[in-house]
Motif scaffolding. Structure first.
Motif, PDB file in Angstrom:
ATOM      1  N   GLY A 263      -7.566 -41.412  -7.867  1.00 51.02           N
ATOM      2  CA  GLY A 263      -7.475 -42.864  -7.826  1.00 51.02           C
ATOM      3  C   GLY A 263      -8.498 -43.570  -8.694  1.00 51.02           C
ATOM      4  N   LEU A 264      -9.351 -42.810  -9.368  1.00 49.54           N
ATOM      5  CA  LEU A 264     -10.370 -43.397 -10.232  1.00 49.54           C
ATOM      6  C   LEU A 264      -9.865 -43.526 -11.660  1.00 49.54           C
ATOM      7  CD1 LEU A 264     -13.523 -41.403  -9.048  1.00 49.54           C
ATOM      8  CD2 LEU A 264     -12.625 -43.564  -8.152  1.00 49.54           C
ATOM      9  N   THR A 265     -10.499 -44.399 -12.410  1.00 53.44           N
ATOM     10  CA  THR A 265     -10.179 -44.519 -13.834  1.00 53.44           C
ATOM     11  C   THR A 265     -10.816 -43.349 -14.579  1.00 53.44           C
ATOM     12  OG1 THR A 265     -12.160 -45.776 -14.396  1.00 53.44           O
ATOM     13  CG2 THR A 265     -10.244 -47.029 -13.598  1.00 53.44           C
ATOM     14  N   PRO A 266     -10.348 -43.035 -15.787  1.00 57.28           N
ATOM     15  CA  PRO A 266     -10.972 -41.959 -16.569  1.00 57.28           C
ATOM     16  C   PRO A 266     -12.470 -42.162 -16.761  1.00 57.28           C
ATOM     17  CG  PRO A 266      -8.876 -42.550 -17.533  1.00 57.28           C
ATOM     18  CD  PRO A 266      -9.137 -43.556 -16.457  1.00 57.28           C
ATOM     19  N   ARG A 267     -12.891 -43.408 -16.974  1.00 54.62           N
ATOM     20  CA  ARG A 267     -14.317 -43.685 -17.185  1.00 54.62           C
ATOM     21  C   ARG A 267     -15.101 -43.454 -15.895  1.00 54.62           C
ATOM     22  NH1 ARG A 267     -16.697 -42.934 -21.829  1.00 54.62           N
ATOM     23  NH2 ARG A 267     -17.965 -44.659 -22.631  1.00 54.62           N
ATOM     24  N   GLU A 268     -14.519 -43.838 -14.776  1.00 53.96           N
ATOM     25  CA  GLU A 268     -15.194 -43.606 -13.497  1.00 53.96           C
ATOM     26  C   GLU A 268     -15.327 -42.112 -13.221  1.00 53.96           C
ATOM     27  OE1 GLU A 268     -13.875 -47.656 -11.048  1.00 53.96           O
ATOM     28  OE2 GLU A 268     -12.621 -45.857 -10.971  1.00 53.96           O
ATOM     29  N   ARG A 269     -14.327 -41.349 -13.589  1.00 58.97           N
ATOM     30  CA  ARG A 269     -14.401 -39.895 -13.394  1.00 58.97           C
ATOM     31  C   ARG A 269     -15.509 -39.298 -14.258  1.00 58.97           C
ATOM     32  NH1 ARG A 269     -10.164 -37.108 -11.054  1.00 58.97           N
ATOM     33  NH2 ARG A 269     -10.498 -35.361 -12.469  1.00 58.97           N
TER      34      ARG A 269
END
Length: 220
Positions: free
Chosen positions: A159-165
């Motif tokens: 559920g996270l964005t690529p940047r958050e990951r």
């Protein structure tokens, strides 16, 4: 004499004299097995192994001076080491895994029927590992729990964005906000914003929980 097989030599290691006596009586009564020595603590094992060259060691886990894990590890590091069966009353996941990592070929509980202990000694001497059925069940349950935790963690991180990951990975690796910012070419303020977003989305309280989730998800 041709066709005669030498008896299987066994060393018993246990701090309880009654347990040692019972095991010795049981094993010495089995065809093709002889108890060559007994030891009351793990620190007595090297000398007993040197003097009697056992093929199999029955090893207690908890002993006053040197525990069975340490004694097993030391035995297995020797040239041409004997096989080791841990025989204990303790069946926690951690005890089992530590024993197997130390090089034990078997892990049995002391309530194992005598005939099964005899068979286990023969089995490990032949090169086949043996685990108590109850231990096998615990390990299977642990593996299932670990797999379920991994699925839940991966679903949460999806559920996270690529940047958050990417920020999560940096946190899981123990990086500071400044180090993550330098690696990802963003400002420290932006990293802090991503960390806050991750904590909110995943209903977590701190960076340690982020790291644990990443570990469960197999990101590391």
């Amino acid at each position: 004499m041709a066709g005669v097989t030498a008896p299987l030599r066994v060393l018993i290691v246990d701090d309880d004299a009654l347990v040692r006596a019972g095991l010795a009586m049981m094993l010495d009564g089995a065809c093709g097995i002889t108890v060559v020595a007994e030891a009351a603590d793990g620190d007595e094992v090297p000398a007993a192994a040197d003097a009697h060259a056992p093929g199999v060691v029955l090893m207690d886990l908890r002993m006053p001076r040197v525990d069975g894990i340490t004694a097993t590890r030391r035995l297995r590091a020797r040239p041409d080491p004997p096989e080791v069966i841990v025989l204990t009353t303790f069946d926690s996941d951690e005890d089992v895994l530590r024993a197997l990592r130390a090089g034990a070929s078997g892990y049995l509980l002391k309530d194992t029927p005598p005939d099964q202990i005899v068979q286990a000694v023969r089995q490990v001497a032949a090169g086949d590992p043996i685990l108590s059925p109850r231990v096998v069940r615990r390990l299977m349950d642990r593996a299932a729990a670990d797999a379920a935790a991994g699925l839940r963690a991966r679903a949460a991180l999806d559920g996270l964005t690529p940047r958050e990951r990417e920020v999560v990975l940096g946190v899981a690796r123990g990086r500071s906000n400044a180090a993550i910012a330098a690696e990802l070419y963003m400002s420290v303020a932006t990293v802090k914003a991503h960390v806050s977003s991750v904590l909110t989305k995943l209903d977590l309280d701190n960076r340690t929980q982020i790291a644990l989730l990443a570990h469960d998800a197999g990101m590391l």
